[in-house]
Design a protein around this motif. Structure first.
Motif, mmCIF file in Angstrom:
data_model
loop_
_atom_site.group_PDB
_atom_site.id
_atom_site.type_symbol
_atom_site.label_atom_id
_atom_site.label_comp_id
_atom_site.label_asym_id
_atom_site.label_seq_id
_atom_site.Cartn_x
_atom_site.Cartn_y
_atom_site.Cartn_z
ATOM 1 N N GLY A 51 0.750 -1.236 0.000
ATOM 2 C CA GLY A 51 0.000 0.000 0.000
ATOM 3 C C GLY A 51 0.786 1.295 0.000
ATOM 4 O O GLY A 51 0.211 2.342 0.299
ATOM 5 N N ARG A 250 -4.772 -0.239 -0.402
ATOM 6 C CA ARG A 250 -5.373 0.973 0.158
ATOM 7 C C ARG A 250 -6.143 1.712 -0.937
ATOM 8 O O ARG A 250 -5.557 2.528 -1.662
ATOM 9 N N GLU A 252 -8.311 4.031 -0.551
ATOM 10 C CA GLU A 252 -8.804 5.336 -0.110
ATOM 11 C C GLU A 252 -8.349 6.504 -0.993
ATOM 12 O O GLU A 252 -9.172 7.371 -1.338
#
Length: 356
Positions: A51, A250, A252
Motif C-alpha cells: 500500500g 489501500r 482510499e
C-alpha cells in the motif's frame, strides 16, 4: 476493547522484530552472503506491508530509463499460479507472472519482465536469456537481502510513515524502523499535492535522513479513463454513478479522487492481489445495477484490470461496462530532475564499459 486486544500483539511484534534484526545483522556482518552483480541493479521496496504506491514508482523509473537503456524488471510474482523463473512473453497472463509484472509487461512491451522467487538465481537466468540487459529494476526487494543492489529505494506512505509505525502484527512494518538505514533514497509517497514547504521541512526533520541518503516527496496523479477491453477513452459526466471495484491494499486515495470527479461514488472492495471469479463478475454487475442513477459505470485499477482480463469471456457475457483509471507519480517541489539525475548518475558510474 479492540485497542486493548491489539496491545496483546505487541510481544509478538517484539519477537518478530528481534528475529529480523538478527537476520539483518548476519547480512551486515557477512555471516550470510549477499550477491552483487556487475551491472546497475536498483531495488524499490518498503519497510511496511503493502500500500505505499511502489508500482507507480517503478513505472516512473521504467519511463525514465527505457528510451536510453535496455531495462529489465524482476519481481517475485506475488500470488501467481506458477513457480520458479519465468520471462514474460506474448502468451503470459497475470496468473503466470502476477498482476504487477503483467501490468509492466502490458504497458511497456519494449522492456523485459521476469519473475522468480529466488532472485539471486533469477538474475543470472535473466542475463543468460537477455545478455544485452543494462539495468535491472528489482520490484519489492527491500527485504530480499540475498542480493546486494547498487541502489536501494525505500518508499514510505505519507499517511503512515515508517517513523510512526511498528513491526507486525502490532503494526505494519516488515522489520524494525532501523532498516531504513540501508536505503540510498527515501521517497515519501501519496503526499497531498499542495504540501507546504513547512510540512516538508517538518517531515525531513522527523525522518532525519543519513548523510548518504536522498529524500524526495511524491504525489499520485490519476489519468483519464479508458475502456478496459477496447482501451479507447471513456467520457462520463460528473453526474454519473460510479462503482469502484478493486482489490488493492489501500483504495482510499483513489476513492477520494473519484469523489472529487463524480457526484455519486460507491466502493466494492476485494482483497489485495485478488483473483476474481465468475461469481464476482455477477456480483459487480448486480451491485452496479442496484445503484441509483441512470448513467452508471464500474471503474477499476490497472492492476485489477490485468486480473480481470482472465475473465474476458464472463465480462462479455455479463455485458459489464468497465473503465480503467491509470495512476502515475509526480515529484513535489520541482525535484523530479534532481531524482532523475540521481538515478542516471548512479547508472553511469556502474554501467560496464563496452566490451566488458
Amino acid at each position: 476493547m479492540l485497542r486493548y486486544l491489539n496491545f496483546l500483539l505487541y510481544p509478538f511484534s517484539l519477537l518478530y522484530g528481534l528475529v529480523m534484526w538478527i537476520r539483518n545483522r548476519f547480512y551486515d556482518k557477512g555471516l550470510l552472503t549477499a550477491v552483487e552483480f556487475d551491472l546497475p541493479v536498483i531495488a524499490a521496496g518498503n519497510l511496511s506491508v503493502g500500500g505505499t504506491g511502489k508500482t507507480p514508482h517503478v513505472e516512473y523509473m521504467i519511463r525514465l530509463l527505457k528510451d536510453h537503456l535496455n531495462v529489465a524488471t524482476l519481481s517475485r510474482g506475488y500470488n501467481r499460479r506458477t513457480s520458479g523463473y519465468l520471462l514474460a512473453d506474448e502468451h503470459s497472463t497475470a496468473a503466470d507472472i502476477g498482476d504487477e509484472p503483467m501490468q509492466f509487461h502490458d504497458k511497456f512491451p519494449d522492456i523485459k519482465v521476469c519473475v522468480g522467487e529466488e532472485r539471486m538465481l533469477a538474475i543470472p537466468q535473466l542475463l543468460g536469456d537477455e545478455p544485452n540487459t543494462q539495468v535491472i529494476l528489482l520490484d519489492d526487494a527491500f527485504q530480499h537481502r540475498s542480493i546486494k543492489p547498487g541502489m536501494n529505494i525505500m518508499i514510505t506512505d505519507y499517511s503512515r510513515l515508517f517513523t510512526r509505525d511498528h513491526v507486525v502484527p502490532f503494526g505494519r512494518l516488515r522489520e524494525g524502523r532501523a532498516g531504513y538505514q540501508r536505503a540510498n533514497c527515501i521517497i515519501v509517497s501519496k503526499c497531498p499535492p499542495d504540501m507546504s514547504r513547512a510540512e516538508k521541512a517538518a517531515l525531513e526533520k522527523e525522518i532525519n535522513p543519513l548523510p548518504h541518503q536522498r529524500l524526495f516527496f511524491t504525489t499520485l496523479q490519476y489519468g483519464a479513463l479508458s475502456d478496459m477491453v477496447t482501451h479507447q477513452p471513456v467520457e462520463i459526466p460528473p453526474s454519473a454513478t460510479v462503482l469502484l471495484a478493486c482489490g488493492i491494499a489501500r483504495p482510499e486515495p483513489l476513492l477520494d479522487e473519484l469523489k472529487r470527479r463524480y457526484d455519486q461514488v460507491y466502493l466494492l472492495s476485494f482483497p489485495d492481489h485478488y483473483y476474481y471469479t465468475e461469481k464476482d463478475i455477477t456480483k459487480i454487475k448486480k451491485e452496479c445495477s442496484d445503484l441509483p442513477g441512470t448513467e452508471k459505470i464500474v471503474i477499476t485499477t490497472e492492476k485489477d484490470a490485468v486480473r480481470l482480463h482472465l475473465l474476458k469471456k464472463e465480462l462479455a457475457e455479463q455485458n459489464l461496462r468497465m473503465a480503467v483509471i491509470p495512476v502515475e507519480v509526480s515529484f513535489l517541489f520541482g525535484e523530479a530532475e534532481l531524482f532523475n539525475n540521481f538515478i542516471f548518475d548512479y547508472i553511469s558510474r556502474h554501467l560496464p564499459a563496452p566490451g566488458q
